[in-house]
Design a protein around this motif. Structure first.
Motif, PDB file in Angstrom:
ATOM      1  N   ARG A 219       0.836  -1.215   0.000  1.00 35.29           N
ATOM      2  CA  ARG A 219       0.000   0.000   0.000  1.00 35.29           C
ATOM      3  C   ARG A 219       0.860   1.249   0.000  1.00 35.29           C
ATOM      4  NH1 ARG A 219      -4.450  -2.228   4.354  1.00 35.29           N
ATOM      5  NH2 ARG A 219      -5.219  -3.918   3.032  1.00 35.29           N
ATOM      6  N   PRO A 220       0.374   2.321  -0.633  1.00 39.02           N
ATOM      7  CA  PRO A 220       1.220   3.484  -0.916  1.00 39.02           C
ATOM      8  C   PRO A 220       1.340   4.551   0.164  1.00 39.02           C
ATOM      9  CG  PRO A 220      -0.903   3.780  -1.951  1.00 39.02           C
ATOM     10  CD  PRO A 220      -0.910   2.403  -1.318  1.00 39.02           C
ATOM     11  N   ASN A 221       0.660   4.375   1.304  1.00 42.68           N
ATOM     12  CA  ASN A 221       0.683   5.465   2.280  1.00 42.68           C
ATOM     13  C   ASN A 221       0.438   4.973   3.702  1.00 42.68           C
ATOM     14  OD1 ASN A 221      -2.128   4.986   1.423  1.00 42.68           O
ATOM     15  ND2 ASN A 221      -2.586   6.670   2.843  1.00 42.68           N
TER      16      ASN A 221
ATOM     17  N   ARG B 112      -5.212   4.313  -1.872  1.00 41.98           N
ATOM     18  CA  ARG B 112      -4.802   4.903  -0.601  1.00 41.98           C
ATOM     19  C   ARG B 112      -5.878   4.675   0.456  1.00 41.98           C
ATOM     20  NH1 ARG B 112      -0.332   8.259  -1.622  1.00 41.98           N
ATOM     21  NH2 ARG B 112      -0.508   9.351   0.350  1.00 41.98           N
TER      22      ARG B 112
ATOM     23  N   GLY C 162       6.390   4.499  -0.615  1.00 44.53           N
ATOM     24  CA  GLY C 162       6.573   3.759  -1.859  1.00 44.53           C
ATOM     25  C   GLY C 162       7.100   2.354  -1.608  1.00 44.53           C
TER      26      GLY C 162
ATOM     27  N   SER D  58       0.091  -1.474  -4.884  1.00 46.88           N
ATOM     28  CA  SER D  58      -1.267  -0.937  -4.884  1.00 46.88           C
ATOM     29  C   SER D  58      -1.233   0.577  -5.093  1.00 46.88           C
ATOM     30  CB  SER D  58      -1.935  -1.247  -3.541  1.00 46.88           C
ATOM     31  OG  SER D  58      -3.185  -0.608  -3.450  1.00 46.88           O
ATOM     32  N   THR D  59      -2.253   1.106  -5.720  1.00 45.93           N
ATOM     33  CA  THR D  59      -2.383   2.562  -5.865  1.00 45.93           C
ATOM     34  C   THR D  59      -3.519   3.089  -4.992  1.00 45.93           C
ATOM     35  OG1 THR D  59      -3.831   2.281  -7.777  1.00 45.93           O
ATOM     36  CG2 THR D  59      -1.477   2.583  -8.227  1.00 45.93           C
TER      37      THR D  59
ATOM     38  N   ASP E 298       3.478   9.356   2.108  1.00 45.34           N
ATOM     39  CA  ASP E 298       3.777   8.419   1.033  1.00 45.34           C
ATOM     40  C   ASP E 298       4.773   7.368   1.512  1.00 45.34           C
ATOM     41  OD1 ASP E 298       2.136   9.735  -0.759  1.00 45.34           O
ATOM     42  OD2 ASP E 298       3.758  10.916  -1.635  1.00 45.34           O
TER      43      ASP E 298
END
Length: 82
Positions: A5-7, A70, A16, A67-68, A14
């Motif tokens: 997951r991005p966050n 959030r 990454g 994943s994008t 963030d």
């Protein structure tokens, strides 16, 4: 396979796929190290242990992208400052 997951769910920072300070529980709830420490190393969602998230090698990102989506739960940041 991990979603990566991005966050951070608490502060929305963030995180990454290369982040060395991403922490996850067994359900993949994701937090930055700073917020995880404020939560005493336990997930506020399931109370499970937060552990360092493994990094996905750059060579695997094209075939297995992170994943994008959030997930941000501002109420979790109560008392947590970045």
């Amino acid at each position: 396979m991990l979603e990566v997951r991005p966050n951070c769910e608490a502060c929305d920072r963030d995180l990454g796929p290369e982040a060395q300070d991403a922490m996850i529980c067994s359900f993949e709830c994701t937090f930055c190290l700073h917020c995880a420490k404020r939560m005493s190393g336990h997930c506020p969602n399931c109370r499970g242990e937060l552990c360092r998230r493994p990094r996905r090698p750059a060579s695997s990102l094209a075939a297995n992208p992170p994943s994008t989506g959030r997930i941000f739960k501002p109420h979790l940041s109560k008392g947590v400052t970045s």
